[in-house]
Design a protein around this motif. Structure first.
Motif, PDB file in Angstrom:
ATOM      1  N   GLU A   1       0.835  -1.203   0.000  1.00 36.40           N
ATOM      2  CA  GLU A   1       0.000   0.000   0.000  1.00 36.40           C
ATOM      3  C   GLU A   1       0.865   1.245   0.000  1.00 36.40           C
ATOM      4  O   GLU A   1       1.621   1.467   0.941  1.00 36.40           O
ATOM      5  CB  GLU A   1      -0.798   0.054   1.309  1.00 36.40           C
ATOM      6  CG  GLU A   1      -2.091  -0.653   1.351  1.00 36.40           C
ATOM      7  CD  GLU A   1      -2.650  -0.480   2.761  1.00 36.40           C
ATOM      8  OE1 GLU A   1      -2.183  -1.183   3.674  1.00 36.40           O
ATOM      9  OE2 GLU A   1      -3.533   0.378   2.938  1.00 36.40           O
ATOM     10  N   ASP A   2       0.706   2.059  -1.020  1.00 38.44           N
ATOM     11  CA  ASP A   2       1.377   3.351  -1.048  1.00 38.44           C
ATOM     12  C   ASP A   2       0.453   4.354  -0.338  1.00 38.44           C
ATOM     13  O   ASP A   2      -0.507   4.859  -0.917  1.00 38.44           O
ATOM     14  CB  ASP A   2       1.634   3.759  -2.505  1.00 38.44           C
ATOM     15  CG  ASP A   2       2.293   5.121  -2.637  1.00 38.44           C
ATOM     16  OD1 ASP A   2       2.306   5.877  -1.640  1.00 38.44           O
ATOM     17  OD2 ASP A   2       2.774   5.442  -3.740  1.00 38.44           O
ATOM     18  N   ALA A   3       0.770   4.584   0.931  1.00 36.54           N
ATOM     19  CA  ALA A   3      -0.035   5.510   1.745  1.00 36.54           C
ATOM     20  C   ALA A   3       0.719   6.837   1.916  1.00 36.54           C
ATOM     21  O   ALA A   3       0.526   7.541   2.904  1.00 36.54           O
ATOM     22  CB  ALA A   3      -0.360   4.873   3.088  1.00 36.54           C
ATOM     23  N   ALA A   4       1.559   7.171   0.931  1.00 36.94           N
ATOM     24  CA  ALA A   4       2.362   8.404   0.996  1.00 36.94           C
ATOM     25  C   ALA A   4       1.481   9.633   1.218  1.00 36.94           C
ATOM     26  O   ALA A   4       1.861  10.566   1.912  1.00 36.94           O
ATOM     27  CB  ALA A   4       3.177   8.569  -0.283  1.00 36.94           C
TER      28      ALA A   4
ATOM     29  N   HIS B   1     -12.665   1.775   7.844  1.00 38.31           N
ATOM     30  CA  HIS B   1     -13.322   1.032   8.927  1.00 38.31           C
ATOM     31  C   HIS B   1     -12.523   1.163  10.230  1.00 38.31           C
ATOM     32  O   HIS B   1     -12.328   0.185  10.949  1.00 38.31           O
ATOM     33  CB  HIS B   1     -13.500  -0.452   8.564  1.00 38.31           C
ATOM     34  CG  HIS B   1     -14.428  -0.648   7.393  1.00 38.31           C
ATOM     35  ND1 HIS B   1     -14.898  -1.886   7.009  1.00 38.31           N
ATOM     36  CD2 HIS B   1     -14.972   0.227   6.521  1.00 38.31           C
ATOM     37  CE1 HIS B   1     -15.694  -1.742   5.954  1.00 38.31           C
ATOM     38  NE2 HIS B   1     -15.749  -0.478   5.640  1.00 38.31           N
ATOM     39  N   GLY B   2     -12.024   2.348  10.489  1.00 42.97           N
ATOM     40  CA  GLY B   2     -11.325   2.627  11.739  1.00 42.97           C
ATOM     41  C   GLY B   2      -9.871   2.201  11.787  1.00 42.97           C
ATOM     42  O   GLY B   2      -9.188   2.429  12.790  1.00 42.97           O
ATOM     43  N   LYS B   3      -9.374   1.578  10.722  1.00 40.39           N
ATOM     44  CA  LYS B   3      -7.984   1.099  10.705  1.00 40.39           C
ATOM     45  C   LYS B   3      -7.183   1.954   9.727  1.00 40.39           C
ATOM     46  O   LYS B   3      -7.665   2.299   8.652  1.00 40.39           O
ATOM     47  CB  LYS B   3      -8.006  -0.370  10.251  1.00 40.39           C
ATOM     48  CG  LYS B   3      -6.699  -1.123  10.337  1.00 40.39           C
ATOM     49  CD  LYS B   3      -7.006  -2.620  10.088  1.00 40.39           C
ATOM     50  CE  LYS B   3      -5.905  -3.349   9.343  1.00 40.39           C
ATOM     51  NZ  LYS B   3      -4.759  -3.719  10.110  1.00 40.39           N
ATOM     52  N   TYR B   4      -5.956   2.306  10.122  1.00 38.15           N
ATOM     53  CA  TYR B   4      -5.153   3.226   9.317  1.00 38.15           C
ATOM     54  C   TYR B   4      -4.704   2.629   7.981  1.00 38.15           C
ATOM     55  O   TYR B   4      -4.297   1.462   7.922  1.00 38.15           O
ATOM     56  CB  TYR B   4      -3.909   3.672  10.094  1.00 38.15           C
ATOM     57  CG  TYR B   4      -4.216   4.712  11.152  1.00 38.15           C
ATOM     58  CD1 TYR B   4      -4.495   6.024  10.800  1.00 38.15           C
ATOM     59  CD2 TYR B   4      -4.248   4.365  12.502  1.00 38.15           C
ATOM     60  CE1 TYR B   4      -4.789   6.979  11.765  1.00 38.15           C
ATOM     61  CE2 TYR B   4      -4.535   5.320  13.477  1.00 38.15           C
ATOM     62  CZ  TYR B   4      -4.811   6.625  13.092  1.00 38.15           C
ATOM     63  OH  TYR B   4      -5.104   7.559  14.041  1.00 38.15           O
ATOM     64  N   THR B   5      -4.754   3.446   6.938  1.00 42.49           N
ATOM     65  CA  THR B   5      -4.210   3.022   5.641  1.00 42.49           C
ATOM     66  C   THR B   5      -2.713   2.794   5.805  1.00 42.49           C
ATOM     67  O   THR B   5      -2.058   3.475   6.593  1.00 42.49           O
ATOM     68  CB  THR B   5      -4.437   4.089   4.549  1.00 42.49           C
ATOM     69  OG1 THR B   5      -3.863   5.325   4.981  1.00 42.49           O
ATOM     70  CG2 THR B   5      -5.907   4.274   4.250  1.00 42.49           C
ATOM     71  N   GLY B   6      -2.209   1.843   5.056  1.00 40.57           N
ATOM     72  CA  GLY B   6      -0.795   1.489   5.162  1.00 40.57           C
ATOM     73  C   GLY B   6      -0.582   0.274   6.048  1.00 40.57           C
ATOM     74  O   GLY B   6       0.520  -0.279   6.083  1.00 40.57           O
TER      75      GLY B   6
ATOM     76  N   VAL C   1       4.730   5.266   3.953  1.00 39.18           N
ATOM     77  CA  VAL C   1       4.281   6.651   4.104  1.00 39.18           C
ATOM     78  C   VAL C   1       5.437   7.572   3.733  1.00 39.18           C
ATOM     79  O   VAL C   1       6.587   7.137   3.689  1.00 39.18           O
ATOM     80  CB  VAL C   1       3.764   6.959   5.532  1.00 39.18           C
ATOM     81  CG1 VAL C   1       2.542   6.133   5.856  1.00 39.18           C
ATOM     82  CG2 VAL C   1       4.846   6.740   6.570  1.00 39.18           C
ATOM     83  N   SER C   2       5.109   8.830   3.455  1.00 39.30           N
ATOM     84  CA  SER C   2       6.124   9.806   3.054  1.00 39.30           C
ATOM     85  C   SER C   2       6.051  11.033   3.949  1.00 39.30           C
ATOM     86  O   SER C   2       4.975  11.439   4.377  1.00 39.30           O
ATOM     87  CB  SER C   2       5.883  10.221   1.591  1.00 39.30           C
ATOM     88  OG  SER C   2       6.611  11.396   1.292  1.00 39.30           O
ATOM     89  N   PHE C   3       7.205  11.610   4.200  1.00 45.83           N
ATOM     90  CA  PHE C   3       7.279  12.868   4.952  1.00 45.83           C
ATOM     91  C   PHE C   3       7.930  13.939   4.096  1.00 45.83           C
ATOM     92  O   PHE C   3       8.692  14.784   4.578  1.00 45.83           O
ATOM     93  CB  PHE C   3       8.068  12.668   6.255  1.00 45.83           C
ATOM     94  CG  PHE C   3       7.607  11.489   7.058  1.00 45.83           C
ATOM     95  CD1 PHE C   3       6.366  11.503   7.682  1.00 45.83           C
ATOM     96  CD2 PHE C   3       8.394  10.353   7.165  1.00 45.83           C
ATOM     97  CE1 PHE C   3       5.922  10.404   8.407  1.00 45.83           C
ATOM     98  CE2 PHE C   3       7.970   9.254   7.890  1.00 45.83           C
ATOM     99  CZ  PHE C   3       6.727   9.270   8.522  1.00 45.83           C
ATOM    100  N   ASN C   4       7.664  13.878   2.803  1.00 49.39           N
ATOM    101  CA  ASN C   4       8.163  14.890   1.879  1.00 49.39           C
ATOM    102  C   ASN C   4       7.552  16.259   2.247  1.00 49.39           C
ATOM    103  O   ASN C   4       6.537  16.316   2.945  1.00 49.39           O
ATOM    104  CB  ASN C   4       7.796  14.487   0.441  1.00 49.39           C
ATOM    105  CG  ASN C   4       8.511  15.330  -0.589  1.00 49.39           C
ATOM    106  OD1 ASN C   4       9.600  15.836  -0.330  1.00 49.39           O
ATOM    107  ND2 ASN C   4       7.907  15.501  -1.738  1.00 49.39           N
ATOM    108  N   GLY C   5       8.153  17.322   1.763  1.00 44.22           N
ATOM    109  CA  GLY C   5       7.750  18.667   2.166  1.00 44.22           C
ATOM    110  C   GLY C   5       6.298  19.041   1.944  1.00 44.22           C
ATOM    111  O   GLY C   5       5.763  19.901   2.633  1.00 44.22           O
TER     112      GLY C   5
END
Ligand SMILES: *Cc1c(COP(=O)(O)O)cnc(C)c1O
Length: 394
Positions: free
Chosen positions: A162-165, A173-178, A186-190
């Motif tokens: 899963e690309d959850a960037a 359904h209450g559960k986080y993507t990724g 996940v990404s922390f790009n600017g």
């Protein structure tokens, strides 16, 4: 002078958490791609999202590369990849000299269509080919039809990445993507919902998570063998996150929920103020999902008097940033030789200028606009944007 409005820009915590963590790194001289911030950031994100293991890396792109390696993708392997996305999703497939097969979107989520995915599996089964992985994206924070996709992956026994960037903080359904696929990134790009100035994380959700995470850590630190001297039996990468960067990330994680709230407010604001304009519609969000609304994306229907480029131009003239929806990968010259699976039977170009075709994702691209969705936007900023947009309708 009116202030420039960004599409999405870095937004540090009001409390200054980021600087505290950076200062600690300076004070202890952990100015390196390892240290307490890195370890804690991994633990904190894994805890927040509810995944067993997280590995901090230099970019989301690096995390996708590592996920592909972890599921065993190598030369000539086929990977089913969502077409409507940023090129960073697909490029790592080529780093491994594997073969991407692009999959069309559905209208309900704009993400990978379960119908098209099933068609792809059938087509490749006939050729005697089993893909090594399915690479799914939650575009603009909007959850894909993850249950249906997972079921298909289980049926054909192919791992899901899963690309959850763009969807950090979104839940299905209450559960986080990724956290649904064997691996998530996940990404922390600017420009992402929270940023470390640049960086990413691999989420390991499969069995033997600790073992798999250790293997990724090994590749990401130059594949150095446990020997006193430098010993190598595999090709490695320099993909680890710096301890300074991780400090920013830790501070940002504390305000993730707050940023999600603001992004959702922006989405709702636009919806409330623009939904009555003729021919405008919003990216559909499925019930039982909660999007982080990273970017508010809209569609201007075929019959609409305003074209996407007109809107982008009008906003640009007012020093406001907006942009087209991602151009699908199967329409990119660099991926021209790749196969594309769509539920549409006959594909043809419908827009000469952009090269958009009549596939679902081609149409979304042709008609789409990403609205300025910066969490620093004030009520006046939102009003200013809506005012310019409404003027286009006369
Ligand atoms: C930003 C982004 C990436 C890449 O993340 P980086 O941290 O910039 O390498 C991958 N996929 C999607 C969909 C993205 O938006």
């Amino acid at each position: 002078m009116k202030q420039h409005i960004f599409l999405a820009s870095p937004h540090m915590s009001e409390e200054g958490y980021e600087l505290e963590y950076i200062k600690e790194a300076f004070d202890t001289n952990w100015i390196a791609p390892l240290g307490k911030n890195v370890t804690e950031f991994e633990k904190e994100l894994a805890m927040k999202l509810g995944t067993e293991k997280a590995v901090a890396l230099s970019a989301g792109t690096a995390a996708i590369h590592m996920a592909l390696k972890a599921v065993g993708v190598s030369q000539s392997d086929v990977v089913f990849c969502q077409s409507l996305t940023f090129s960073a999703t697909a490029n790592p497939i080529l780093y491994e000299k594997a073969v991407p097969v692009f999959i069309d979107s559905d209208k309900e989520t704009w993400n990978m269509s379960p119908t098209a995915l099933e068609l792809a599996f059938e087509k490749y089964k006939k050729k005697g080919i089993k893909p090594k992985a399915v690479l799914l994206v939650h575009l603009y924070g909007n959850c894909a039809q993850i249950e249906e996709i997972l079921e298909i992956c289980k049926k054909y026994q192919v791992p899901l990445i899963e690309d959850a960037a763009e969807s950090l903080g979104s839940t299905y359904h209450g559960k986080y993507t990724g956290t649904f696929g064997d691996y998530g990134i996940v990404s922390f790009n600017g420009n992402k919902i929270i940023t470390s100035s640049g960086g990413g994380m691999l989420l390991v959700n499969c069995e033997d998570a600790a073992e798999k995470a250790a293997k990724v850590l090994y590749w990401a630190t130059q594949a150095r063998e446990p020997a006193l001297w430098y010993q190598h039996t595999e090709i490695g990468y320099n993909y680890r996150m710096s301890n300074i960067v991780a400090g920013i990330g830790r501070g940002q994680l504390k305000v993730l929920d707050k940023r999600v709230e603001k992004k959702r407010y922006i989405f709702e604001y636009y919806q409330r103020n623009l939904r009555d304009l003729d021919g405008i519609s919003f990216m559909p969000i499925q019930s039982d999902t909660r999007s982080n609304c990273w970017l508010t994306a809209i569609q201007l229907e075929e019959t609409c008097q305003v074209r996407p480029m007109d809107m982008i131009e009008a906003l640009r003239e007012a020093d406001i940033e907006s942009r087209p929806v991602w151009k699908p990968m199967h329409l990119q010259p660099v991926f021209a030789d790749c196969d594309f699976i769509s539920q549409m039977e006959k594909l043809s170009v419908i827009d000469e200028e952009t090269g958009a075709d009549n596939s679902i994702c081609g149409q979304i691209f042709k008609q789409g606009v990403c609205m300025p969705s910066d969490t620093k936007m004030t009520e006046e900023d939102l009003e200013r944007v809506c005012c310019i947009v409404k003027k286009l309708w006369g």
